[in-house]
Design a protein around this motif. Structure first.
Motif, short mmCIF file in Angstrom:
data_model
loop_
_atom_site.label_atom_id
_atom_site.label_comp_id
_atom_site.label_asym_id
_atom_site.label_seq_id
_atom_site.Cartn_x
_atom_site.Cartn_y
_atom_site.Cartn_z
N ALA A 12 0.84 -1.19 0.00
CA ALA A 12 0.00 0.00 0.00
C ALA A 12 0.87 1.24 0.00
CB ALA A 12 -0.91 -0.01 1.22
N PRO A 13 0.47 2.27 -0.76
CA PRO A 13 1.25 3.52 -0.77
C PRO A 13 1.32 4.15 0.62
CG PRO A 13 -0.43 3.52 -2.49
CD PRO A 13 -0.68 2.32 -1.63
N GLU A 14 2.45 4.73 0.91
CA GLU A 14 2.67 5.35 2.22
C GLU A 14 1.61 6.40 2.54
OE1 GLU A 14 6.14 7.94 4.44
OE2 GLU A 14 6.71 6.59 2.82
N GLN A 15 1.23 7.19 1.54
CA GLN A 15 0.23 8.24 1.76
C GLN A 15 -1.13 7.64 2.11
OE1 GLN A 15 0.85 11.59 1.89
NE2 GLN A 15 -1.21 11.68 2.70
N ALA A 16 -1.49 6.53 1.50
CA ALA A 16 -2.77 5.87 1.81
C ALA A 16 -2.78 5.38 3.25
CB ALA A 16 -3.02 4.73 0.84
N CYS A 17 -1.67 4.85 3.69
CA CYS A 17 -1.56 4.39 5.08
C CYS A 17 -1.66 5.56 6.05
CB CYS A 17 -0.26 3.63 5.28
SG CYS A 17 -0.14 2.10 4.35
N LYS A 18 -0.99 6.64 5.72
CA LYS A 18 -1.03 7.85 6.56
C LYS A 18 -2.45 8.38 6.65
CE LYS A 18 1.02 12.41 7.01
NZ LYS A 18 0.61 13.59 6.31
N ASP A 19 -3.14 8.42 5.51
CA ASP A 19 -4.53 8.91 5.48
C ASP A 19 -5.43 8.03 6.34
OD1 ASP A 19 -3.71 10.92 3.77
OD2 ASP A 19 -4.49 9.95 1.96
N ALA A 20 -5.23 6.72 6.28
CA ALA A 20 -6.04 5.80 7.09
C ALA A 20 -5.81 6.03 8.58
CB ALA A 20 -5.71 4.36 6.71
N LEU B 299 -1.24 -0.68 8.43
CA LEU B 299 -1.07 0.77 8.56
C LEU B 299 0.39 1.21 8.41
CD1 LEU B 299 -3.50 1.52 11.51
CD2 LEU B 299 -3.74 2.27 9.14
N ASN B 300 1.31 0.31 8.73
CA ASN B 300 2.74 0.62 8.61
C ASN B 300 3.32 0.21 7.26
OD1 ASN B 300 2.98 1.80 11.16
ND2 ASN B 300 3.22 -0.19 12.13
N GLY B 301 2.46 -0.30 6.38
CA GLY B 301 2.92 -0.68 5.05
C GLY B 301 3.78 -1.93 5.03
N CYS C 75 -1.26 -6.93 1.55
CA CYS C 75 -2.72 -6.79 1.54
C CYS C 75 -3.35 -7.42 0.30
CB CYS C 75 -3.14 -5.32 1.65
SG CYS C 75 -2.39 -4.45 3.03
N LEU C 76 -2.82 -8.54 -0.12
CA LEU C 76 -3.33 -9.20 -1.32
C LEU C 76 -4.49 -10.14 -1.03
CD1 LEU C 76 0.03 -10.09 -3.08
CD2 LEU C 76 -1.52 -8.21 -3.58
N ARG C 77 -4.52 -10.72 0.16
CA ARG C 77 -5.56 -11.69 0.47
C ARG C 77 -5.70 -11.82 1.99
NH1 ARG C 77 -1.02 -14.05 -1.25
NH2 ARG C 77 -1.69 -14.09 -3.40
N GLY C 78 -6.74 -12.50 2.38
CA GLY C 78 -6.94 -12.80 3.79
C GLY C 78 -7.22 -11.60 4.67
N GLU C 79 -6.78 -11.71 5.90
CA GLU C 79 -7.05 -10.70 6.91
C GLU C 79 -6.42 -9.35 6.57
OE1 GLU C 79 -5.59 -11.30 11.05
OE2 GLU C 79 -7.71 -11.59 11.47
N ALA C 80 -5.24 -9.34 5.99
CA ALA C 80 -4.59 -8.07 5.63
C ALA C 80 -5.38 -7.36 4.53
CB ALA C 80 -3.16 -8.32 5.18
N HIS C 81 -5.87 -8.12 3.55
CA HIS C 81 -6.70 -7.53 2.49
C HIS C 81 -7.96 -6.93 3.10
CE1 HIS C 81 -9.03 -7.08 -1.20
NE2 HIS C 81 -9.99 -7.72 -0.58
N ARG C 82 -8.60 -7.69 3.96
CA ARG C 82 -9.83 -7.23 4.61
C ARG C 82 -9.59 -5.95 5.41
NH1 ARG C 82 -12.42 -9.33 9.49
NH2 ARG C 82 -14.56 -8.59 9.42
N ALA C 83 -8.50 -5.91 6.16
CA ALA C 83 -8.17 -4.72 6.94
C ALA C 83 -7.93 -3.53 6.03
CB ALA C 83 -6.94 -4.98 7.81
N ALA C 84 -7.19 -3.72 4.95
CA ALA C 84 -6.89 -2.62 4.03
C ALA C 84 -8.15 -2.06 3.40
CB ALA C 84 -5.92 -3.09 2.96
N VAL C 85 -9.08 -2.93 3.03
CA VAL C 85 -10.34 -2.46 2.44
C VAL C 85 -11.15 -1.70 3.47
CG1 VAL C 85 -12.54 -3.20 1.43
CG2 VAL C 85 -10.41 -4.26 0.66
#
Length: 70
Positions: free
Chosen positions: A6-14, A43-45, A49-59
């Motif tokens: 995930a882009p750093e800016q997207a993580c910062k925005d979240a 959140l720390n990049g 976030c391609l699948r599973g719990e990390a994907h769900r969290a990112a969405v």
């Protein structure tokens, strides 16, 4: 190969959205039944976030577009 993290800016925005709403990472994780460490890693990049719990969290955090099975 394309960078799939995930882009750093997207993580910062979240992180800022959570802060504005007054929601802790722990509360967000509990609310969505996701491991707290996974939410922090997203959140720390540190996760792709391609699948599973990390994907769900990112969405759910708004870091990436996608669908989440409820």
């Amino acid at each position: 190969m394309a960078d799939t993290y995930a882009p750093e800016q997207a993580c910062k925005d979240a992180r800022e959205r959570l802060e504005r709403k007054g929601i802790t990472v722990r509360a967000f994780a509990a609310q969505h039944e996701i491991h707290e460490s996974t939410v922090y890693a997203v959140l720390n990049g540190q996760k792709k976030c391609l699948r599973g719990e990390a994907h769900r969290a990112a969405v759910l955090l708004g870091i990436k577009e996608g669908t989440v099975a409820q």
